[in-house]
Write a protein that holds these residues in place. Structure first.
Motif, PDB file in Angstrom:
ATOM      1  N   THR A 152       0.851  -1.192   0.000  1.00 25.64           N
ATOM      2  CA  THR A 152       0.000   0.000   0.000  1.00 25.64           C
ATOM      3  C   THR A 152       0.886   1.242   0.000  1.00 25.64           C
ATOM      4  O   THR A 152       1.976   1.248   0.575  1.00 25.64           O
ATOM      5  CB  THR A 152      -0.922   0.043   1.223  1.00 25.64           C
ATOM      6  N   VAL A 153       0.398   2.286  -0.661  1.00 24.35           N
ATOM      7  CA  VAL A 153       1.123   3.544  -0.771  1.00 24.35           C
ATOM      8  C   VAL A 153       0.169   4.669  -0.391  1.00 24.35           C
ATOM      9  O   VAL A 153      -0.897   4.816  -1.001  1.00 24.35           O
ATOM     10  CB  VAL A 153       1.646   3.780  -2.211  1.00 24.35           C
ATOM     11  N   THR A 154       0.536   5.435   0.626  1.00 19.69           N
ATOM     12  CA  THR A 154      -0.292   6.567   1.041  1.00 19.69           C
ATOM     13  C   THR A 154       0.301   7.866   0.509  1.00 19.69           C
ATOM     14  O   THR A 154       1.396   7.877  -0.064  1.00 19.69           O
ATOM     15  CB  THR A 154      -0.399   6.629   2.574  1.00 19.69           C
ATOM     16  N   THR A 155      -0.405   8.958   0.704  1.00 20.54           N
ATOM     17  CA  THR A 155       0.020  10.251   0.181  1.00 20.54           C
ATOM     18  C   THR A 155       1.401  10.628   0.712  1.00 20.54           C
ATOM     19  O   THR A 155       1.663  10.566   1.917  1.00 20.54           O
ATOM     20  CB  THR A 155      -0.995  11.339   0.581  1.00 20.54           C
ATOM     21  N   GLY A 156       2.292  11.000  -0.198  1.00 21.40           N
ATOM     22  CA  GLY A 156       3.626  11.412   0.182  1.00 21.40           C
ATOM     23  C   GLY A 156       4.603  10.284   0.428  1.00 21.40           C
ATOM     24  O   GLY A 156       5.792  10.523   0.667  1.00 21.40           O
ATOM     25  N   GLU A 157       4.135   9.055   0.380  1.00 20.57           N
ATOM     26  CA  GLU A 157       5.002   7.904   0.635  1.00 20.57           C
ATOM     27  C   GLU A 157       5.751   7.509  -0.632  1.00 20.57           C
ATOM     28  O   GLU A 157       5.188   7.496  -1.724  1.00 20.57           O
ATOM     29  CB  GLU A 157       4.163   6.729   1.136  1.00 20.57           C
ATOM     30  N   GLU A 158       7.035   7.210  -0.493  1.00 19.53           N
ATOM     31  CA  GLU A 158       7.856   6.800  -1.623  1.00 19.53           C
ATOM     32  C   GLU A 158       7.727   5.292  -1.862  1.00 19.53           C
ATOM     33  O   GLU A 158       7.484   4.525  -0.934  1.00 19.53           O
ATOM     34  CB  GLU A 158       9.325   7.151  -1.358  1.00 19.53           C
ATOM     35  N   VAL A 159       7.901   4.895  -3.110  1.00 23.00           N
ATOM     36  CA  VAL A 159       7.829   3.490  -3.485  1.00 23.00           C
ATOM     37  C   VAL A 159       9.169   3.039  -4.027  1.00 23.00           C
ATOM     38  O   VAL A 159       9.754   3.698  -4.895  1.00 23.00           O
ATOM     39  CB  VAL A 159       6.751   3.261  -4.572  1.00 23.00           C
ATOM     40  N   ASP A 160       9.694   1.957  -3.475  1.00 28.43           N
ATOM     41  CA  ASP A 160      10.929   1.367  -4.000  1.00 28.43           C
ATOM     42  C   ASP A 160      10.550   0.490  -5.189  1.00 28.43           C
ATOM     43  O   ASP A 160      10.206  -0.680  -5.033  1.00 28.43           O
ATOM     44  CB  ASP A 160      11.635   0.556  -2.906  1.00 28.43           C
ATOM     45  N   SER A 161      10.588   1.072  -6.363  1.00 25.14           N
ATOM     46  CA  SER A 161      10.116   0.374  -7.558  1.00 25.14           C
ATOM     47  C   SER A 161      10.962  -0.837  -7.913  1.00 25.14           C
ATOM     48  O   SER A 161      10.501  -1.740  -8.616  1.00 25.14           O
ATOM     49  CB  SER A 161      10.070   1.336  -8.749  1.00 25.14           C
ATOM     50  N   ASP A 162      12.197  -0.888  -7.416  1.00 33.09           N
ATOM     51  CA  ASP A 162      13.081  -2.009  -7.741  1.00 33.09           C
ATOM     52  C   ASP A 162      12.705  -3.285  -7.001  1.00 33.09           C
ATOM     53  O   ASP A 162      13.127  -4.375  -7.401  1.00 33.09           O
ATOM     54  CB  ASP A 162      14.531  -1.640  -7.414  1.00 33.09           C
ATOM     55  N   ARG A 163      11.936  -3.165  -5.920  1.00 39.22           N
ATOM     56  CA  ARG A 163      11.581  -4.379  -5.167  1.00 39.22           C
ATOM     57  C   ARG A 163      10.306  -5.034  -5.688  1.00 39.22           C
ATOM     58  O   ARG A 163       9.917  -6.106  -5.225  1.00 39.22           O
ATOM     59  CB  ARG A 163      11.427  -4.066  -3.680  1.00 39.22           C
ATOM     60  N   LEU A 164       9.654  -4.406  -6.647  1.00 40.01           N
ATOM     61  CA  LEU A 164       8.431  -4.966  -7.214  1.00 40.01           C
ATOM     62  C   LEU A 164       8.766  -5.996  -8.277  1.00 40.01           C
ATOM     63  O   LEU A 164       9.738  -5.853  -9.016  1.00 40.01           O
ATOM     64  CB  LEU A 164       7.568  -3.856  -7.823  1.00 40.01           C
ATOM     65  N   THR A 165       7.945  -7.037  -8.350  1.00 38.39           N
ATOM     66  CA  THR A 165       8.088  -8.055  -9.393  1.00 38.39           C
ATOM     67  C   THR A 165       7.003  -7.794 -10.434  1.00 38.39           C
ATOM     68  O   THR A 165       5.820  -7.963 -10.172  1.00 38.39           O
ATOM     69  CB  THR A 165       7.925  -9.468  -8.801  1.00 38.39           C
ATOM     70  N   TYR A 166       7.434  -7.351 -11.597  1.00 41.04           N
ATOM     71  CA  TYR A 166       6.488  -6.946 -12.646  1.00 41.04           C
ATOM     72  C   TYR A 166       6.036  -8.157 -13.478  1.00 41.04           C
ATOM     73  O   TYR A 166       6.783  -9.134 -13.594  1.00 41.04           O
ATOM     74  CB  TYR A 166       7.145  -5.883 -13.518  1.00 41.04           C
TER      75      TYR A 166
END
Length: 346
Positions: A152-166
């Motif tokens: 989950t991502v809330t307002t202003g929260e950063e996402v580590d896109s490298d840890r996602l499995t696409y």
């Protein structure tokens, strides 16, 4: 015998307003006039409530009058403004034919509870829980039900896109249908997908794509005494299923065909139905719901989402599945009314 007075509430402030109007039209066509005296209350996109003759496309015009559901339990019904004065209309129950925010999230259910009027469908807690997909996943997962891996991502929260499995799906955590949903294949697409989802909710869900057949189960009832409709399976020609995003929904989906009964083995069918019932009970559902799942090649059934007031239009999945099991919409409505008035005390 006096007819039951039913307040059919439809429309609403969410992006699913048009679908709700169409659902209410179908419900209106199926109400038995000898058993029920309906009062149609439409909620405009602005939030204004109006008592109207029927949920027609132009229901806001003509003879509609301002009306609200009174939270005062001594009224137990509607307050209708007429020539500068309020008149009251008593109701036996409320049928909230509302989808999405303020319709399926516990808001209208809370108002009905304050008013002391029985209402069709899930209660406040289960409505709110099922509306928030991340909470539904958390509770279902704790009960041993398979769910997608998610963040989950809330307002202003950063996402580590490298840890996602696409690939992953990016979606509003608390919104209906497929509004704001994107399927992305790499991290370069993530900012745009987050922006699209945040147009509908400040809380965003990112979940890994599940490879499997999309199946649904329509359920009706309280406790363990549940009626299950026939399962359906969504057959995609391309892309992903965007419910209520079709250019001409009455003519069918742009990229999906609904197969009812689902063309899956009998053993899988039983497993999907039992899993749907377990999800329904775990999340505290009552009255009705449509449980959407994935059937994975290894036989695992994975929760997708739960709709606590599924579409009731002529082309909606829930009434199709119930009709295929021998319960047309008129019978479903009768059973929902009986369940609401006699099946469970709130």
């Amino acid at each position: 015998m006096a007819r039951l007075r039913i307040g059919v509430v439809f429309g609403g402030c969410s992006e699913e307003h048009p679908i709700s109007v169409k659902s209410a039209q179908e419900v209106a066509r199926r109400l038995d006039p000898e058993r029920y005296e309906p009062f149609y209350v439409g909620i405009a996109k602005s939030g204004a409530w109006k008592l109207c003759d029927a949920p027609d496309p132009d229901w806001e015009d003509g003879r509609s009058r301002p009306a609200v559901l009174s939270p005062d339990r001594s009224v137990r019904g509607l307050l209708v403004l007429e020539q500068g004065r309020y008149e009251t209309i008593g109701l036996d129950l409320v049928f909230p034919v509302l989808h999405g925010r303020l319709g399926e999230d516990g808001a209208i259910q809370g108002l009905a509870e304050l008013a002391g009027i029985p209402y069709v469908g899930c209660d406040i807690q289960s409505s709110a829980l099922c509306m928030d997909k991340s909470l539904a996943y958390t509770v279902a997962g704790a009960a041993g039900i398979a769910t997608p891996r998610f963040w989950t991502v809330t307002t202003g929260e950063e996402v580590d896109s490298d840890r996602l499995t696409y690939p992953v799906f990016v979606k509003p955590a608390r919104s209906g249908s497929s509004f704001g949903v994107s399927k992305i294949g790499g991290k370069d697409e993530l900012p745009g997908a987050l922006e699209a989802a945040r147009k509908f909710d400040s809380k965003v869900l990112i979940e890994e794509a599940v490879v499997g057949s999309e199946v649904g189960c329509a359920l009706l009832g309280h406790g363990r005494d549940l009626i299950a409709g026939e399962l359906d399976r969504i057959s995609l020609s391309h892309g992903f299923f965007r419910i209520h995003q079709e250019s001409d929904p009455e003519s069918g989906s742009d990229n999906a065909t609904f197969i009812v009964p689902a063309d899956i083995p009998a053993e899988s069918r039983l497993l999907v139905q039992e899993t749907a019932k377990a999800i329904y009970l775990t999340l505290g559902c009552s009255g009705l719901a449509r449980v959407d799942m994935f059937l994975v090649e290894d036989g695992t059934v994975v929760l997708n989402e739960v709709n606590t007031m599924p579409g009731m239009t002529s082309y909606s999945r829930y009434p199709r599945m119930m009709a295929a099991a021998g319960l047309p919409l008129a019978d479903v409505i009768d059973r929902l009314v009986t369940l609401t008035l006699y099946g469970k005390k709130r």
